[in-house]
Design a protein around this motif. Structure first.
Motif, mmCIF file in Angstrom:
data_model
loop_
_atom_site.group_PDB
_atom_site.id
_atom_site.type_symbol
_atom_site.label_atom_id
_atom_site.label_comp_id
_atom_site.label_asym_id
_atom_site.label_seq_id
_atom_site.Cartn_x
_atom_site.Cartn_y
_atom_site.Cartn_z
ATOM 1 N N GLN A 36 -49.266 -14.204 -11.144
ATOM 2 C CA GLN A 36 -49.433 -14.020 -12.760
ATOM 3 C C GLN A 36 -49.509 -12.483 -13.093
ATOM 4 O O GLN A 36 -48.818 -12.009 -13.988
ATOM 5 N N ARG A 37 -50.148 -11.823 -12.128
ATOM 6 C CA ARG A 37 -50.340 -10.217 -12.677
ATOM 7 C C ARG A 37 -48.737 -9.992 -12.365
ATOM 8 O O ARG A 37 -48.356 -8.897 -13.153
ATOM 9 N N LEU A 38 -48.174 -10.234 -11.267
ATOM 10 C CA LEU A 38 -46.655 -9.718 -10.984
ATOM 11 C C LEU A 38 -45.768 -10.070 -12.266
ATOM 12 O O LEU A 38 -44.756 -9.264 -12.350
ATOM 13 N N ASP A 39 -45.912 -11.224 -12.547
ATOM 14 C CA ASP A 39 -45.159 -11.734 -13.811
ATOM 15 C C ASP A 39 -45.286 -10.652 -14.956
ATOM 16 O O ASP A 39 -44.181 -10.321 -15.741
ATOM 17 N N MET A 40 -46.474 -10.179 -15.261
ATOM 18 C CA MET A 40 -46.601 -9.120 -16.406
ATOM 19 C C MET A 40 -46.192 -7.949 -16.035
ATOM 20 O O MET A 40 -45.450 -7.373 -16.897
ATOM 21 N N VAL A 41 -46.148 -7.648 -14.775
ATOM 22 C CA VAL A 41 -45.590 -6.235 -14.382
ATOM 23 C C VAL A 41 -43.910 -6.095 -14.522
ATOM 24 O O VAL A 41 -43.414 -5.536 -15.016
ATOM 25 N N SER A 42 -43.509 -7.691 -13.984
ATOM 26 C CA SER A 42 -42.143 -7.775 -14.169
ATOM 27 C C SER A 42 -41.715 -7.740 -15.791
ATOM 28 O O SER A 42 -40.636 -7.127 -15.945
ATOM 29 N N THR A 43 -42.491 -8.144 -16.645
ATOM 30 C CA THR A 43 -42.192 -8.127 -18.051
ATOM 31 C C THR A 43 -41.908 -6.535 -18.569
ATOM 32 O O THR A 43 -41.142 -6.084 -19.120
ATOM 33 N N VAL A 44 -42.947 -5.834 -18.142
ATOM 34 C CA VAL A 44 -43.038 -4.403 -18.514
ATOM 35 C C VAL A 44 -41.752 -3.743 -17.770
ATOM 36 O O VAL A 44 -41.044 -2.909 -18.520
ATOM 37 N N SER A 45 -41.528 -3.965 -16.651
ATOM 38 C CA SER A 45 -40.258 -3.487 -15.953
ATOM 39 C C SER A 45 -39.064 -3.713 -16.579
ATOM 40 O O SER A 45 -38.081 -3.083 -16.636
ATOM 41 N N GLY A 46 -39.117 -5.105 -17.004
ATOM 42 C CA GLY A 46 -37.785 -5.815 -17.625
ATOM 43 C C GLY A 46 -37.448 -4.849 -18.998
ATOM 44 O O GLY A 46 -36.111 -4.957 -18.971
ATOM 45 N N LEU A 47 -38.530 -4.334 -19.689
ATOM 46 C CA LEU A 47 -38.205 -3.397 -20.841
ATOM 47 C C LEU A 47 -37.143 -2.462 -20.294
ATOM 48 O O LEU A 47 -36.235 -2.125 -21.042
#
Length: 90
Positions: A36-47
């Motif tokens: 779940q924490r990595l999903d949030m990081v992936s979202t920020v990285s996705g920007l």
């Protein structure tokens, strides 16, 4: 252009193919919470990945070589956010 495509492939495999989960959440202590924490990081990285992909496509379609450094920097930032965020997610 090739460097942008390789960085895009690395980012895509890290986010969508589970390489990030294997690298940062394989200890088993709390895999679901880590994911779940990595999903949030992936979202920020996705920007940053969206910016990089847009600059790569624009450079390719318009033949403006000046956009390629922007794309490369954005890909490196996207990968860096994913790496640093993954280390923090552990």
């Amino acid at each position: 252009m090739v460097a942008s495509l390789l960085l895009a492939a690395l980012w895509g495999l890290s986010v969508f193919a589970g390489w990030g989960l294997e690298a940062f959440c394989s200890d088993g202590e709390s895999r679901k919470a880590c994911a779940q924490r990595l999903d949030m990081v992936s979202t920020v990285s996705g920007l940053f990945a969206v910016i990089a992909a847009s600059a790569t496509v624009a450079a390719w379609l318009t033949r403006r070589a000046g956009l390629l450094p922007v794309a490369l920097v954005a890909w490196v930032v996207a990968e860096g956010v994913l790496f640093v965020g993954g280390m923090a997610a552990q």
